[in-house]
Design a protein around this motif. Structure first.
Motif, mmCIF file in Angstrom:
data_model
loop_
_atom_site.group_PDB
_atom_site.id
_atom_site.type_symbol
_atom_site.label_atom_id
_atom_site.label_comp_id
_atom_site.label_asym_id
_atom_site.label_seq_id
_atom_site.Cartn_x
_atom_site.Cartn_y
_atom_site.Cartn_z
ATOM 1 N N SER A 61 -4.842 5.911 -6.975
ATOM 2 C CA SER A 61 -3.745 5.323 -6.196
ATOM 3 C C SER A 61 -3.406 6.170 -4.977
ATOM 4 O O SER A 61 -3.073 5.646 -3.910
ATOM 5 N N LEU A 62 -3.490 7.490 -5.140
ATOM 6 C CA LEU A 62 -3.225 8.372 -4.006
ATOM 7 C C LEU A 62 -4.258 8.175 -2.898
ATOM 8 O O LEU A 62 -3.924 8.079 -1.716
ATOM 9 N N VAL A 63 -5.522 8.096 -3.280
ATOM 10 C CA VAL A 63 -6.598 7.921 -2.293
ATOM 11 C C VAL A 63 -6.452 6.579 -1.575
ATOM 12 O O VAL A 63 -6.485 6.496 -0.333
ATOM 13 N N LEU A 64 -6.286 5.502 -2.380
ATOM 14 C CA LEU A 64 -6.220 4.163 -1.795
ATOM 15 C C LEU A 64 -4.964 3.974 -0.946
ATOM 16 O O LEU A 64 -5.022 3.413 0.156
ATOM 17 N N SER A 65 -3.817 4.438 -1.454
ATOM 18 C CA SER A 65 -2.572 4.279 -0.694
ATOM 19 C C SER A 65 -2.615 5.079 0.599
ATOM 20 O O SER A 65 -2.105 4.649 1.641
ATOM 21 N N GLY A 66 -3.237 6.261 0.539
ATOM 22 C CA GLY A 66 -3.378 7.065 1.759
ATOM 23 C C GLY A 66 -4.162 6.327 2.815
ATOM 24 O O GLY A 66 -3.769 6.286 3.994
ATOM 25 N N LEU A 67 -5.267 5.704 2.421
ATOM 26 C CA LEU A 67 -6.083 4.950 3.370
ATOM 27 C C LEU A 67 -5.336 3.743 3.934
ATOM 28 O O LEU A 67 -5.350 3.489 5.148
ATOM 29 N N VAL A 68 -4.674 3.002 3.041
ATOM 30 C CA VAL A 68 -3.981 1.772 3.452
ATOM 31 C C VAL A 68 -2.791 2.085 4.356
ATOM 32 O O VAL A 68 -2.632 1.496 5.431
ATOM 33 N N PHE A 69 -1.933 3.017 3.907
ATOM 34 C CA PHE A 69 -0.716 3.300 4.672
ATOM 35 C C PHE A 69 -1.018 3.978 6.017
ATOM 36 O O PHE A 69 -0.382 3.681 7.030
ATOM 37 N N ARG A 70 -1.972 4.879 6.025
ATOM 38 C CA ARG A 70 -2.288 5.577 7.278
ATOM 39 C C ARG A 70 -2.968 4.632 8.278
ATOM 40 O O ARG A 70 -2.871 4.829 9.502
ATOM 41 N N THR A 71 -3.625 3.611 7.734
ATOM 42 C CA THR A 71 -4.309 2.653 8.613
ATOM 43 C C THR A 71 -3.364 1.553 9.104
ATOM 44 O O THR A 71 -3.371 1.205 10.299
ATOM 45 N N LEU A 72 -2.537 1.001 8.198
ATOM 46 C CA LEU A 72 -1.736 -0.181 8.520
ATOM 47 C C LEU A 72 -0.247 0.093 8.643
ATOM 48 O O LEU A 72 0.523 -0.800 9.008
ATOM 49 N N GLY A 73 0.180 1.300 8.283
ATOM 50 C CA GLY A 73 1.592 1.639 8.406
ATOM 51 C C GLY A 73 2.369 1.409 7.122
ATOM 52 O O GLY A 73 1.848 0.892 6.129
ATOM 53 N N ASN A 75 5.102 -0.606 5.503
ATOM 54 C CA ASN A 75 6.002 -1.767 5.471
ATOM 55 C C ASN A 75 5.720 -2.570 4.207
ATOM 56 O O ASN A 75 4.657 -2.419 3.578
ATOM 57 N N PRO A 76 6.660 -3.418 3.792
ATOM 58 C CA PRO A 76 6.521 -4.151 2.524
ATOM 59 C C PRO A 76 5.238 -4.964 2.406
ATOM 60 O O PRO A 76 4.659 -5.058 1.318
ATOM 61 N N LEU A 77 4.767 -5.561 3.497
ATOM 62 C CA LEU A 77 3.541 -6.360 3.418
ATOM 63 C C LEU A 77 2.322 -5.493 3.128
ATOM 64 O O LEU A 77 1.423 -5.904 2.381
ATOM 65 N N VAL A 78 2.318 -4.302 3.687
ATOM 66 C CA VAL A 78 1.210 -3.371 3.416
ATOM 67 C C VAL A 78 1.247 -2.918 1.959
ATOM 68 O O VAL A 78 0.206 -2.776 1.313
ATOM 69 N N PHE A 79 2.465 -2.681 1.449
ATOM 70 C CA PHE A 79 2.594 -2.316 0.030
ATOM 71 C C PHE A 79 2.054 -3.439 -0.863
ATOM 72 O O PHE A 79 1.357 -3.181 -1.849
ATOM 73 N N SER A 80 2.371 -4.688 -0.503
ATOM 74 C CA SER A 80 1.850 -5.837 -1.257
ATOM 75 C C SER A 80 0.334 -5.888 -1.196
ATOM 76 O O SER A 80 -0.342 -6.191 -2.187
ATOM 77 N N LEU A 81 -0.206 -5.577 -0.015
ATOM 78 C CA LEU A 81 -1.670 -5.549 0.135
ATOM 79 C C LEU A 81 -2.280 -4.475 -0.751
ATOM 80 O O LEU A 81 -3.329 -4.690 -1.371
ATOM 81 N N PHE A 82 -1.613 -3.320 -0.816
ATOM 82 C CA PHE A 82 -2.100 -2.236 -1.690
ATOM 83 C C PHE A 82 -2.187 -2.719 -3.138
ATOM 84 O O PHE A 82 -3.203 -2.509 -3.819
ATOM 85 N N ILE A 83 -1.107 -3.374 -3.620
ATOM 86 C CA ILE A 83 -1.096 -3.887 -5.007
ATOM 87 C C ILE A 83 -2.221 -4.888 -5.203
ATOM 88 O O ILE A 83 -2.911 -4.890 -6.236
ATOM 89 N N LEU A 84 -2.422 -5.736 -4.216
ATOM 90 C CA LEU A 84 -3.462 -6.766 -4.289
ATOM 91 C C LEU A 84 -4.854 -6.143 -4.431
ATOM 92 O O LEU A 84 -5.720 -6.676 -5.120
ATOM 93 N N LEU A 85 -5.065 -5.026 -3.775
ATOM 94 C CA LEU A 85 -6.354 -4.333 -3.863
ATOM 95 C C LEU A 85 -6.460 -3.454 -5.111
ATOM 96 O O LEU A 85 -7.533 -3.328 -5.714
ATOM 97 N N PHE A 86 -5.329 -2.874 -5.496
ATOM 98 C CA PHE A 86 -5.324 -1.849 -6.541
ATOM 99 C C PHE A 86 -5.537 -2.431 -7.941
ATOM 100 O O PHE A 86 -6.309 -1.870 -8.742
ATOM 101 N N ILE A 87 -4.870 -3.544 -8.231
ATOM 102 C CA ILE A 87 -4.961 -4.107 -9.590
ATOM 103 C C ILE A 87 -6.398 -4.493 -9.957
ATOM 104 O O ILE A 87 -6.894 -4.098 -11.026
#
Length: 319
Positions: A61-73, A75-87
């Protein structure tokens, strides 16, 4: 009010985890308690598996969230995208147990609105503290082997009683036995299996004693004894075969034990079966049916003995 050992471990582990995290001046130190609570399981193996799954999921989760947040910023939609990819990724890697604590880690990062190496190390240290304390506390487990041996002894005594009563009925007819041992055995066997699983799950090395296989073997023999009951109780005609087989049942009853002595009994059964075939033919239909029922019982007893022989050969039971 009774407080179990697992409850004590959970309470102690939660406090110790927070204390250690605070000693190291880690941010979100209370999260270490949650990790520890989730990792304390009923057995050593379960606890280690759970800890490894949660640690792996948190790292991912640390690796994936780092990539997602640093790339897309952030915000709530990015967090939702993270969950969509992570599960789906967790499901693919069979790390579903670590989902909740992984999301909490990601929420820490989302709240801080930045992802840096110190923040990632902070979260990893918290996870390691929770996991480490849980494994340390779960390294102590009460030894249930004494209970296993007592349950095994109880089961063997009931097998002896059942076989003896079958023999008594064959020799003397109804002796007023109520058959309660047959009713109690099923519960004893289930209890033995549960204890055996618990015992094996607390052995970090390979378990060579095979308690579970032993109870499984006895359960299959118990099914055979249940099948024999209506046959034994249906015998009314007094024939010599009944008395011969009754003596065999007495001998089997006296020799119910863990050691594999079934082969010698099987040889005696085959010899007795052959001798019975050489006796004179039945003189009436009732005698014929009774003798056929005795032969049926002998076949069931052959299955009973072979069940034990096969399990010892296949499972290398040593209890």
């Amino acid at each position: 009010m009774k407080i179990g050992l697992r409850t004590v471990k959970t309470a102690l582990g939660a406090g110790v985890s927070i204390w250690v995290a605070e000693l190291l001046h880690l941010q979100f130190s209370s999260f270490a308690a949650i990790i520890c609570i989730l990792c304390i399981e009923k057995t050593k193996k379960q606890s280690i598996r759970s800890s490894l799954e949660r640690f792996s999921a948190c790292t991912l989760s640390l690796v994936l969230s780092g990539l997602v947040f640093r790339t897309l910023g952030f915000n709530p939609l990015v967090f939702s995208l993270f969950i969509l990819l992570f599960i789906p990724l967790l499901v693919r890697l069979r790390l579903q147990k670590g989902f909740v604590n992984s999301v909490v880690i990601v929420l820490h990062i989302f709240t801080l609105e930045k992802f840096t190496l110190p923040i990632a190390l902070n979260e990893l240290q918290i996870v390691m503290i929770g996991v480490g304390v849980a494994i340390l506390l779960n390294s102590y487990m009460p030894n249930v082997e004494k209970n296993l041996k007592e349950t095994k002894s109880t089961i063997e005594e009931k097998f002896k009683k059942i076989l003896f009563e079958y023999g008594a009925y064959l020799e003397k007819g109804d002796q007023g036995w109520d058959g309660k041992e047959l009713l109690e055995l099923e519960e004893n066997l289930n209890e033995g299996k549960i204890l055996a699983i618990q015992y094996e799950e607390n052995q970090l090395g390979a378990d060579k004693k095979g308690y579970y296989h032993y109870f499984d073997m006895r359960e299959k023999q118990f099914v055979i004894l249940n099948r024999m009951l209506p046959i034994v109780s249906s015998l009314h005609e007094d024939v010599v075969q009944r008395h011969l087989f009754a003596q065999f049942m007495y001998e089997i009853s006296a020799d119910v034990k863990s050691e594999n002595s079934a082969f010698s009994h099987l040889q005696r059964l085959e010899s007795q079966h052959q001798k019975m075939k050489e006796l004179e033919l039945p003189k009436s239909r009732t005698e014929f049916e009774t003798r056929a029922s005795v032969f049926h019982l002998m076949n069931e007893m052959e299955y009973y003995l072979k069940t034990k022989i096969n399990y010892y050969d296949e499972k290398q039971i040593d209890v």
